[in-house]
Design a protein around this motif. Structure first.
Motif, PDB file in Angstrom:
ATOM      1  N   ALA A   1    -111.277  -8.341-106.078  1.00  0.00           N
ATOM      2  CA  ALA A   1    -111.469  -7.945-107.380  1.00  0.00           C
ATOM      3  C   ALA A   1    -111.385  -9.259-108.279  1.00  0.00           C
ATOM      4  O   ALA A   1    -112.042  -9.179-109.592  1.00  0.00           O
ATOM      5  CB  ALA A   1    -110.579  -6.755-107.800  1.00  0.00           C
ATOM      6  N   GLY A   2    -110.775 -10.306-107.957  1.00  0.00           N
ATOM      7  CA  GLY A   2    -110.670 -11.292-108.739  1.00  0.00           C
ATOM      8  C   GLY A   2    -111.668 -12.484-108.373  1.00  0.00           C
ATOM      9  O   GLY A   2    -111.397 -13.658-108.728  1.00  0.00           O
ATOM     10  N   PHE A   3    -112.992 -12.264-108.014  1.00  0.00           N
ATOM     11  CA  PHE A   3    -113.925 -13.167-107.702  1.00  0.00           C
ATOM     12  C   PHE A   3    -114.400 -13.871-108.929  1.00  0.00           C
ATOM     13  O   PHE A   3    -114.850 -14.885-108.986  1.00  0.00           O
ATOM     14  CB  PHE A   3    -115.027 -12.347-107.073  1.00  0.00           C
ATOM     15  N   SER A   4    -114.492 -13.117-110.339  1.00  0.00           N
ATOM     16  CA  SER A   4    -114.940 -13.814-111.532  1.00  0.00           C
ATOM     17  C   SER A   4    -113.936 -14.611-111.768  1.00  0.00           C
ATOM     18  O   SER A   4    -114.112 -15.924-112.226  1.00  0.00           O
ATOM     19  CB  SER A   4    -114.846 -12.551-112.528  1.00  0.00           C
ATOM     20  N   GLU A   5    -112.491 -14.460-111.489  1.00  0.00           N
ATOM     21  CA  GLU A   5    -111.587 -15.397-111.815  1.00  0.00           C
ATOM     22  C   GLU A   5    -111.629 -16.826-110.937  1.00  0.00           C
ATOM     23  O   GLU A   5    -111.476 -17.731-111.257  1.00  0.00           O
ATOM     24  CB  GLU A   5    -110.155 -14.968-111.731  1.00  0.00           C
TER      25      GLU A   5
ATOM     26  N   SER B   1    -114.119  -2.331-104.377  1.00  0.00           N
ATOM     27  CA  SER B   1    -114.094  -1.035-104.798  1.00  0.00           C
ATOM     28  C   SER B   1    -114.291  -0.058-103.576  1.00  0.00           C
ATOM     29  O   SER B   1    -113.552   0.951-103.349  1.00  0.00           O
ATOM     30  CB  SER B   1    -115.161  -0.604-105.616  1.00  0.00           C
ATOM     31  N   LEU B   2    -115.017  -0.372-102.750  1.00  0.00           N
ATOM     32  CA  LEU B   2    -115.096   0.358-101.486  1.00  0.00           C
ATOM     33  C   LEU B   2    -113.915   0.279-100.681  1.00  0.00           C
ATOM     34  O   LEU B   2    -113.188   1.281-100.135  1.00  0.00           O
ATOM     35  CB  LEU B   2    -116.273  -0.227-100.345  1.00  0.00           C
ATOM     36  N   LEU B   3    -113.107  -0.912-100.593  1.00  0.00           N
ATOM     37  CA  LEU B   3    -111.861  -0.991 -99.575  1.00  0.00           C
ATOM     38  C   LEU B   3    -110.767  -0.096-100.649  1.00  0.00           C
ATOM     39  O   LEU B   3    -110.123   0.660 -99.964  1.00  0.00           O
ATOM     40  CB  LEU B   3    -111.366  -2.416 -99.622  1.00  0.00           C
ATOM     41  N   SER B   4    -110.897  -0.189-101.837  1.00  0.00           N
ATOM     42  CA  SER B   4    -109.928   0.746-102.684  1.00  0.00           C
ATOM     43  C   SER B   4    -110.242   2.171-102.480  1.00  0.00           C
ATOM     44  O   SER B   4    -109.116   3.056-102.201  1.00  0.00           O
ATOM     45  CB  SER B   4    -110.091   0.451-104.057  1.00  0.00           C
ATOM     46  N   LYS B   5    -111.470   2.675-102.585  1.00  0.00           N
ATOM     47  CA  LYS B   5    -111.749   3.996-102.118  1.00  0.00           C
ATOM     48  C   LYS B   5    -111.342   4.549-100.656  1.00  0.00           C
ATOM     49  O   LYS B   5    -110.832   5.488-100.363  1.00  0.00           O
ATOM     50  CB  LYS B   5    -113.012   4.363-102.213  1.00  0.00           C
ATOM     51  N   ARG B   6    -111.566   3.603 -99.629  1.00  0.00           N
ATOM     52  CA  ARG B   6    -111.199   3.772 -98.255  1.00  0.00           C
ATOM     53  C   ARG B   6    -109.501   4.048 -98.334  1.00  0.00           C
ATOM     54  O   ARG B   6    -109.214   4.853 -97.400  1.00  0.00           O
ATOM     55  CB  ARG B   6    -111.747   2.951 -97.465  1.00  0.00           C
ATOM     56  N   LEU B   7    -108.847   3.085 -99.063  1.00  0.00           N
ATOM     57  CA  LEU B   7    -107.552   3.056 -98.873  1.00  0.00           C
ATOM     58  C   LEU B   7    -107.121   4.388 -99.602  1.00  0.00           C
ATOM     59  O   LEU B   7    -105.933   5.178 -99.049  1.00  0.00           O
ATOM     60  CB  LEU B   7    -106.987   2.085 -99.612  1.00  0.00           C
TER      61      LEU B   7
END
Length: 331
Positions: free
Chosen positions: A263-267, A319-325
């Motif tokens: 999620a921090g790829f922009s940073e 987002s996909l990993l978070s939903k799977r988690l």
């Protein structure tokens, strides 16, 4: 059977929504960049001649403006870039006199090596440190490391880079000040092994900018899981700390740390831009800054497109990993 069909239809809707969102984000990013270029107080013709304002004037300047496409409006520039993109190209950089795709390919290799290495090192060290201090949160060492992580997280990355240059390159003369090769030598003419010393300081700087959030988040997550009922139940039945880490903590805290990193790829990319500028590192970030300062619209739009794709892939994967988690914990 009905459940499988429902899941497939839901996944299809998610994919369609993600593609639509990506297209809208790309259009918005290109529009914003074009507007910023239009209002920049930069003369692209002067930059074309390395800042020499008197290099060309009058009718010759008008012909050069028309030849380079600088007389086009913002909408026409976006349409020209979009047409080239649909043709499988990214346009032509009038400042560097090269294909935009070729420039991005040459410079992105070093940037991806730097960002990938920093991301991997930050994840491994950050998760490991966060796991250790999370097991004993009341220890003095845990409190010291937490305060250091908070301090590092609040320090600008360019300041850390300048400090490392002052200590290790200027005072101790252990490492080169910047660049990717000795002065007067092309980076392409030396081996990757000879380039390693030039990666060390930028890598340390970028890693320090990424590691603090992972340490702090992992620590809190480890404390949360360690105080859960199933871990307390395992301790009552004599399960060792190593077994608890292996069977309970790792599976419940590692994926959230990866999600934070993705999620921090922009940073990650913005930090790379700053660090490449500080260290004069010939990567994609430094090329982006130079394209903006020279008003090179095709190159700036091409790099912006690649950056938007890079950030979108990271956010979508997170987002996909978070939903799977969340699904795995709900069952």
């Amino acid at each position: 059977m009905a459940l499988a069909v429902s899941l497939n239809s839901q996944q299809s809707r998610i994919v369609c929504f993600s593609i639509t969102r990506l297209l809208l984000q790309l259009c918005l990013a290109l529009l914003v960049i074009s507007l910023l270029i239009a209002f920049l107080p930069i003369d692209p013709i002067a930059q074309y001649f390395n800042g020499n304002v008197l290099a060309v004037f009058g009718e010759q300047k008008a012909q050069l403006i028309e030849q380079l496409g600088l007389d086009q409006s913002i909408l026409e520039q976006i349409m020209t870039f979009s047409h080239a993109l649909l043709s499988g190209e990214l346009g032509y950089s009038y400042h560097r006199q090269e294909e935009v795709s070729q420039i991005i390919w040459q410079r992105s290799r070093y940037s991806f090596i730097l960002m990938g290495s920093a991301s991997l090192v930050a994840l491994i060290l950050g998760y490991g440190i966060g796991l250790v201090i999370g097991l004993k949160p009341k220890a003095i060492s845990s409190k010291i490391i937490t305060q250091l992580a908070l301090m590092v997280n609040s320090i600008p990355s360019f300041w850390i880079g300048l400090l490392l240059i002052t200590i290790f390159a200027v005072k101790l003369i252990w490492l080169p000040v910047g660049g990717l090769a000795p002065i007067g030598v092309s980076p392409e003419s030396i081996s990757f092994y000879d380039k390693i010393p030039y990666f060390i300081l930028p890598l340390i700087t970028l890693t320090l900018g990424l590691i603090a959030p992972i340490i702090l988040h992992t620590k809190e997550k480890v404390i949360e899981v360690a105080q859960s009922q199933h871990v307390k139940y395992a301790r009552i039945h004599g399960l060792s700390t190593l077994s608890i880490v292996r069977f309970h903590l790792l599976r419940n805290t590692l994926i959230p740390a990866i999600v934070i990193q993705l999620a921090g790829f922009s940073e990650l990319f913005s930090g790379s831009v700053i660090i490449e500028t500080v260290f004069n590192f010939p990567g994609l970030g430094q090329t982006l800054v130079q394209a903006g300062l020279s008003g090179d619209t095709p190159l700036l739009l091409g790099i912006t497109l690649c950056c938007a794709l890079f950030v979108f892939i990271g956010n979508a994967t997170a987002s996909l990993l978070s939903k799977r988690l969340s699904l795995s914990t709900s069952f």
